[in-house]
Design an enzyme around this catalytic site. Sequence first.
Site, PDB file in Angstrom:
ATOM      1  N   ASP A   1      35.425  40.354  48.239  1.00  0.00           N
ATOM      2  CA  ASP A   1      35.590  40.074  46.821  1.00  0.00           C
ATOM      3  C   ASP A   1      34.260  40.367  46.127  1.00  0.00           C
ATOM      4  O   ASP A   1      33.207  40.337  46.762  1.00  0.00           O
ATOM      5  CB  ASP A   1      35.999  38.609  46.641  1.00  0.00           C
ATOM      6  CG  ASP A   1      36.282  38.279  45.196  1.00  0.00           C
ATOM      7  OD1 ASP A   1      37.026  39.036  44.563  1.00  0.00           O
ATOM      8  OD2 ASP A   1      35.761  37.261  44.702  1.00  0.00           O
TER       9      ASP A   1
ATOM     10  N   ASP B   1      41.568  34.283  46.476  1.00  0.00           N
ATOM     11  CA  ASP B   1      41.244  34.962  47.731  1.00  0.00           C
ATOM     12  C   ASP B   1      41.923  34.308  48.933  1.00  0.00           C
ATOM     13  O   ASP B   1      41.977  34.887  50.006  1.00  0.00           O
ATOM     14  CB  ASP B   1      39.723  34.956  47.969  1.00  0.00           C
ATOM     15  CG  ASP B   1      38.966  35.684  46.885  1.00  0.00           C
ATOM     16  OD1 ASP B   1      39.452  36.729  46.448  1.00  0.00           O
ATOM     17  OD2 ASP B   1      37.905  35.187  46.464  1.00  0.00           O
TER      18      ASP B   1
ATOM     19  N   ASP C   1      35.648  33.703  47.424  1.00  0.00           N
ATOM     20  CA  ASP C   1      35.194  32.382  47.013  1.00  0.00           C
ATOM     21  C   ASP C   1      36.205  31.629  46.161  1.00  0.00           C
ATOM     22  O   ASP C   1      36.034  30.454  45.895  1.00  0.00           O
ATOM     23  CB  ASP C   1      33.874  32.483  46.242  1.00  0.00           C
ATOM     24  CG  ASP C   1      34.030  33.247  44.927  1.00  0.00           C
ATOM     25  OD1 ASP C   1      35.031  33.976  44.787  1.00  0.00           O
ATOM     26  OD2 ASP C   1      33.160  33.110  44.056  1.00  0.00           O
TER      27      ASP C   1
END
Length: 969
Positions: free
Chosen positions: A383, A647, A643
């Site tokens: 990410d 996700d 985070d």
Amino acid sequence: MSDNNVEKEAGPPQESSPVVDSQEPEKRKREYKDFGHEEEGPTHAKVDMEKIQLKAEDLYDKEKVDLETIVVDDVFKLLQTDENGLTTEEAQRRLEIFGPNRLEAEEQNPFLQFLSFMWNPLSWVMEAAALVAIALSNGEGRAPDWEDFVGIVLLLFINSAIGFYEERNAGNAVKALMDSLAPKAKVKRDGKWQEIESAELVPGDMISFKIGDIVPADSRLTEAINVSIDQAALTGESLPQSKKTGDQCFSGSTCKQGEAEGVVISTGPNTFFGRAASLVGQDDDTTGHLQKILAQIGSFCLVAIGIFVIAEIFVLYAGFRYRYRRGLDNILVLLIGGIPIAMPTVLSVTLAVGAQQLAKYKAIVTRITAIEELAAVTILCSDKTGTLTTNKLTIDRNTVRTYGPFSAEDVILLAAYASRTENQDAIDQCVVGALGDTARARAGIKLLDFKPFNPVDKRTEITYREEATGKLKRVTKGMTGIIIELCTRNKTEEIENRLEADVEEFAQRGLRALAVAYEEVDGDDPEGEGNGFELIGLLAIFDPPREDTKQTIDDAMALGVKVKMVTGDQLAIAKETGRRLGLGDHMYPAKVLKEGPSPDSKFRSLDDMILDADGFAGVFPEHKYEIVKRLQGLGHLCAMTGDGANDAPALSRANVGIAVEGATDAARGAADIVLTEPGLSTIVHAIRGSRIIFQRMRNYSIYACAVTIRIVVCFAILAFAFKFDFPPFMILIVALLNDGTIMTLSVDRVLPSSTPDSWDLAEIFAYAVAYGIYLTLSTIALVAIAIRTTWFFDAFGVTLTNGATSAAGNHNDPQLHMVVYLQVAIISQALIFITRSHSFFFMERPSFALMFAFGLAQLVSSIIAAYGDWGFTQIHSISGGWIGIVWVWNIVWFLPLDLVKFGMKATIIKYLRERHIKALAKETAEARKVGFGQKVSVRPEELQRFSSIQAARTGATLARHPSRTAQAA
């Protein structure tokens, strides 16, 4: 002043727009007025609303109605509610229909979970051996074999207890997601506002929230006062989003500014947050990678044991006419000694110790077997927001543009004057923070008037007195189009052209533009007219990469791990971040995951595109999940970092999910490894550490399989050739000492590989067979010399029981049993020094723990040989002469073992590796030919199950229209 200033003041970056190629005035208007975004209007139900019933099947059927986009009046009508809310009785009725506003987690029975660890091939053989010892070893006046039974059951329970303990402590991702829902909610029931548990909310409830509150359920706003919502944890957008009446707010997002009222449209598993949770742990492949390997190794051992057990049944009973109990004791030797009883325990300890070592690098392992899988990872999907970047806006000093008499530093200082120094939002914080010393934002000036950001003006403004000169001055900063329209002084065609080019460049690079203008005020009236604003500068605002991210990515690539960025942010921002990090800019919008490559694309299939891509932008939870799933379908082991709650599904699906420092509970719960230190550098340590751990496990696996071959082949041949009946209990002692020593492999000194590791079981089994047969020969030769000749007795003056100088008359002499026990125990343990090294065993120094444990085990074995005289088993202590003979014998046989290893590498192992490479190349060529597209398919209904039209439409809206409120205003 809104936290969303960076979008409303600065304007969003855009890669391209159809308007660019139209007429010149339209082009300038597009650039200066938020890049010509068009907002999608509200829709209506697609069927007669009278036919839609108040139940989940109808309300959340996107083919009938989309509660996220229809006009608010239709929402009230469909949910059969109004602005006075529901009655308590109606709310209770709906609670029974829609269920509580929380995510349900299935509780597993701890006892059944414990028993599950005894259900695998290795445990089956252990259990079979225990059953033989206690149930079948009766008869002929002899008691059951309690000693072997107790030892086997003890090992079995230790192994299960370790596995049970590790799994119970691993955490539950769905529970973490559930716990992260807002616990309280302010709701209007019976016409009155009250506070209730958020779990009691139902569709149709009227709720309210203010700054700092967590949105308790998906809702449509009926009233919004300067509302800004932070939904980065859900969508990946790095900045708060401004909301107006009619907009949707996601459950789990945070109100950063303002206050609002809204009507609940979905709760619990039907929310955007809930659909993300439903993906966590949703995996067709419920068997872990290490469990598969253990099953295959166990199957290998089972086959080896089975072949020789069957052979013994025919030879000993049919051929030699053995009595029942005598033949069963021989079979028990193969069952106990053949299976690597402690393999799961040894590997669990190895992984547990490895997890402790990784903790020193601030990495907490929540699923212990993830360490082994991390060693084999070939692709790292990361990410962007908060992972590769800091998630803190920054002024890019290198790209500040100036248009007046002020320097870049002066422009930043003046922009800081026009920013709040307290109660700062994202823009003010980054502008003031750019000064280094935040006190400079008010040093040397006296604040006379400050106008905070508002959705109408889309700018901030300060009027101040410069203490050094006493002059009144005014500075404004904000959205480029608004600021340039305010400017009247020194505004030339050349300036406008430069500004237009700079804004377009920023947009293409994913940088957000913030314009700054300045004027002087005559007189002492702060409200007085100035001499006209002059454009003095353009600031570029972006979310910068972490300091160590680029080095981390380079290190990962050097270790053979490909890094791909997967972000919910815009494509231009993703490309710019990729360029800064050296990832590349071959990035694509999330829509290609559904539409596939264009007909004129160089890619034959979507899988080809995913493999080639450096990253994807504008993705939602189901996209991240699908990318990981497809890469796994192409044969890659994937790690995913993140985070946010968005996700969590991909973290759970990935072979190794890694939650970075500061991650949400949802991300930490879904992850296998949780980082407690900022940045990704820990991942490189974790990869190297996991490969060290993998090497330890591989070394042990070769050793364990070799011992299996060595035991079953050796003692079967001894039984066939010499009718040699070795005591089963002594094999258990060998296993206990071996496994106790091998436990120290968990801290052994080994070197990590420079490429991803993988379990090549053909190599492991080939080495095992070679070593096992060689060690078998060493034992058979010793027994043959002792039985067929008198050389040991004549040359060294040793004797057997009752002073016998030959074993020819009694092949099962108790002292000969002890000689064989000592020989097998010593050389079997010494084999680990061969399997742990790639060169000569003395070239790679083992750990102190391994050397100490080996020495201690040999001492114990020698003491047992010298003093062991147990009545329940057929052994007797031997003299020091025999102990010396065995030690010298083992040393002579041990030294050539390295030559066996080198010979295997030059012949069979080389052949196996070449065959593997050819097979892999052929498989890849065939996959490219057919496109792999049919290997992993995505059905529209599958996507709709966990994403809905809402996710696709909202994702596109967020990507294309980050400043919706600003434009509408």
